[in-house]
Design an enzyme around this catalytic site. Sequence first.
Site, PDB file in Angstrom:
ATOM      1  N   ALA A   1     -13.957   8.903  35.071  1.00  0.00           N
ATOM      2  CA  ALA A   1     -13.911  10.367  34.916  1.00  0.00           C
ATOM      3  C   ALA A   1     -14.550  11.048  36.126  1.00  0.00           C
ATOM      4  O   ALA A   1     -15.302  10.427  36.872  1.00  0.00           O
ATOM      5  CB  ALA A   1     -14.676  10.763  33.659  1.00  0.00           C
ATOM      6  N   THR A   2     -14.213  12.305  36.311  1.00  0.00           N
ATOM      7  CA  THR A   2     -14.856  13.096  37.370  1.00  0.00           C
ATOM      8  C   THR A   2     -15.297  14.432  36.790  1.00  0.00           C
ATOM      9  O   THR A   2     -14.738  14.895  35.792  1.00  0.00           O
ATOM     10  CB  THR A   2     -13.875  13.413  38.537  1.00  0.00           C
ATOM     11  N   ILE A   3     -16.302  15.019  37.429  1.00  0.00           N
ATOM     12  CA  ILE A   3     -16.541  16.449  37.190  1.00  0.00           C
ATOM     13  C   ILE A   3     -15.589  17.124  38.181  1.00  0.00           C
ATOM     14  O   ILE A   3     -15.560  16.780  39.366  1.00  0.00           O
ATOM     15  CB  ILE A   3     -18.019  16.850  37.405  1.00  0.00           C
ATOM     16  N   SER A   4     -14.780  18.043  37.680  1.00  0.00           N
ATOM     17  CA  SER A   4     -13.773  18.669  38.544  1.00  0.00           C
ATOM     18  C   SER A   4     -14.444  19.466  39.662  1.00  0.00           C
ATOM     19  O   SER A   4     -15.626  19.795  39.588  1.00  0.00           O
ATOM     20  CB  SER A   4     -12.883  19.612  37.725  1.00  0.00           C
TER      21      SER A   4
ATOM     22  N   HIS B   1     -12.874  24.628  38.472  1.00  0.00           N
ATOM     23  CA  HIS B   1     -13.601  25.248  37.353  1.00  0.00           C
ATOM     24  C   HIS B   1     -13.448  26.772  37.418  1.00  0.00           C
ATOM     25  O   HIS B   1     -13.198  27.429  36.406  1.00  0.00           O
ATOM     26  CB  HIS B   1     -15.093  24.880  37.423  1.00  0.00           C
TER      27      HIS B   1
ATOM     28  N   SER C   1     -18.341  16.061  31.865  1.00  0.00           N
ATOM     29  CA  SER C   1     -19.759  16.354  32.135  1.00  0.00           C
ATOM     30  C   SER C   1     -20.328  17.442  31.223  1.00  0.00           C
ATOM     31  O   SER C   1     -21.539  17.609  31.147  1.00  0.00           O
ATOM     32  CB  SER C   1     -19.903  16.835  33.580  1.00  0.00           C
TER      33      SER C   1
ATOM     34  N   HIS D   1     -13.098  11.440  24.986  1.00  0.00           N
ATOM     35  CA  HIS D   1     -12.926  10.136  24.325  1.00  0.00           C
ATOM     36  C   HIS D   1     -13.906   9.051  24.781  1.00  0.00           C
ATOM     37  O   HIS D   1     -13.914   7.976  24.203  1.00  0.00           O
ATOM     38  CB  HIS D   1     -11.464   9.659  24.379  1.00  0.00           C
TER      39      HIS D   1
ATOM     40  N   THR E   1      -5.171  10.265  28.678  1.00  0.00           N
ATOM     41  CA  THR E   1      -4.613   8.960  28.338  1.00  0.00           C
ATOM     42  C   THR E   1      -5.367   8.374  27.160  1.00  0.00           C
ATOM     43  O   THR E   1      -6.155   9.081  26.520  1.00  0.00           O
ATOM     44  CB  THR E   1      -4.713   8.055  29.596  1.00  0.00           C
TER      45      THR E   1
ATOM     46  N   GLN F   1      -7.886   3.887  30.388  1.00  0.00           N
ATOM     47  CA  GLN F   1      -8.811   4.512  31.349  1.00  0.00           C
ATOM     48  C   GLN F   1      -9.920   3.513  31.729  1.00  0.00           C
ATOM     49  O   GLN F   1     -10.240   3.342  32.899  1.00  0.00           O
ATOM     50  CB  GLN F   1      -9.423   5.768  30.732  1.00  0.00           C
TER      51      GLN F   1
HETATM   52  N1  SAH Z   1     -13.810  19.370  32.771  1.00  0.00           N
HETATM   53  C1  SAH Z   1     -14.418  18.067  32.918  1.00  0.00           C
HETATM   54  C2  SAH Z   1     -13.332  17.140  33.431  1.00  0.00           C
HETATM   55  C3  SAH Z   1     -13.665  15.718  33.267  1.00  0.00           C
HETATM   56  S1  SAH Z   1     -12.391  14.624  33.920  1.00  0.00           S
HETATM   57  C4  SAH Z   1     -15.544  18.197  33.941  1.00  0.00           C
HETATM   58  O1  SAH Z   1     -15.359  18.939  34.896  1.00  0.00           O
HETATM   59  O2  SAH Z   1     -16.593  17.555  33.780  1.00  0.00           O
HETATM   60  C5  SAH Z   1     -11.330  14.512  32.527  1.00  0.00           C
HETATM   61  C6  SAH Z   1     -11.949  13.942  31.304  1.00  0.00           C
HETATM   62  O3  SAH Z   1     -10.928  13.770  30.326  1.00  0.00           O
HETATM   63  C7  SAH Z   1     -12.621  12.586  31.467  1.00  0.00           C
HETATM   64  O4  SAH Z   1     -13.959  12.707  31.079  1.00  0.00           O
HETATM   65  C8  SAH Z   1     -11.826  11.656  30.549  1.00  0.00           C
HETATM   66  O5  SAH Z   1     -12.651  10.671  29.929  1.00  0.00           O
HETATM   67  C9  SAH Z   1     -11.272  12.650  29.544  1.00  0.00           C
HETATM   68  N2  SAH Z   1     -10.052  12.228  28.826  1.00  0.00           N
HETATM   69  C10 SAH Z   1      -8.938  11.639  29.313  1.00  0.00           C
HETATM   70  N3  SAH Z   1      -8.040  11.425  28.329  1.00  0.00           N
HETATM   71  C11 SAH Z   1      -8.595  11.901  27.188  1.00  0.00           C
HETATM   72  C12 SAH Z   1      -8.165  11.977  25.823  1.00  0.00           C
HETATM   73  N4  SAH Z   1      -6.971  11.494  25.433  1.00  0.00           N
HETATM   74  N5  SAH Z   1      -8.991  12.527  24.921  1.00  0.00           N
HETATM   75  C13 SAH Z   1     -10.207  13.003  25.280  1.00  0.00           C
HETATM   76  N6  SAH Z   1     -10.690  12.956  26.543  1.00  0.00           N
HETATM   77  C14 SAH Z   1      -9.880  12.421  27.494  1.00  0.00           C
END
Ligand code: SAH
Length: 237
Positions: A57-60, A65, A89, A111, A218, A223
Amino acid sequence: MAWRSHGQTNDELVDNLKAHNIIQHDEVEKAMKLVDRGLYTPHNQYMDAPQSIGYGATISAPHMHAYALELLHEQLKSGGKVLDVGSGSGYLSACFAMMVGEKGKVIGIEHVPNLVTQSIKNIEKHAPELIASGRVKISVGDGRKGYEPEAPYNAIHVGAAAEQGVPDELIKQLAPGGRMVIPVGNKLGMQALEQIDKLLDGQIVRQSLMDVMYVPLTDKDSQYTKWRRKIFKVKDL
Ligand code: SAH
């Protein structure tokens, strides 16, 4: 100008996003100043780029944002209800909560259980009342199903790219007059950020806004597998 708003501090980052016209509304500026990105990621906190937060995962990036908050700002009025799918995050969930105020509510669905725990800790570092009061609730779950018990939502934000199209369940859980912002498309760099409005008569209006790059929406196992392969450089896990 995306990618070019780096700062030395959170205030400087937000000021640069404003100078580049990415932040246009005072409410968005205020929320992003109240939520210090430095509390949500240990690396390159004020760089205008996404950062890894583990588990694939990433913080966007801050500009993404800011775009999301701007696109949803009409729905993020006092008392609004928000669903943040892939809350990662917890940064955007906190910004949403700042915008919808004491009468509003934000539901985050993520998830990866460790990210849920970490995101709650991140928010508690500066605004423990958001968690204690239930104004922000972050749960482990598959965000493609939304979160029916709190529906409908004025705003739905999806932080990961829907490869198989927009999940019907999310459209169902949007309130009349509500808006969803969601990246749609496959992982090969062919994703577009879509804005999906549910008009007051229930009609759905979709608009493709810009090319983007997000991690996929996904199932957790795929993942994790991809992430472990990358970290441990192992082919079969
Ligand atoms: N807005 C967040 C983005 C995190 S990246 C931020 O800026 O911190 C996207 C996130 O979606 C990841 O943490 C990943 O684990 C989550 N993700 C991917 N598929 C998912 C699903 N089916 N259900 C819930 N979370 C999911």
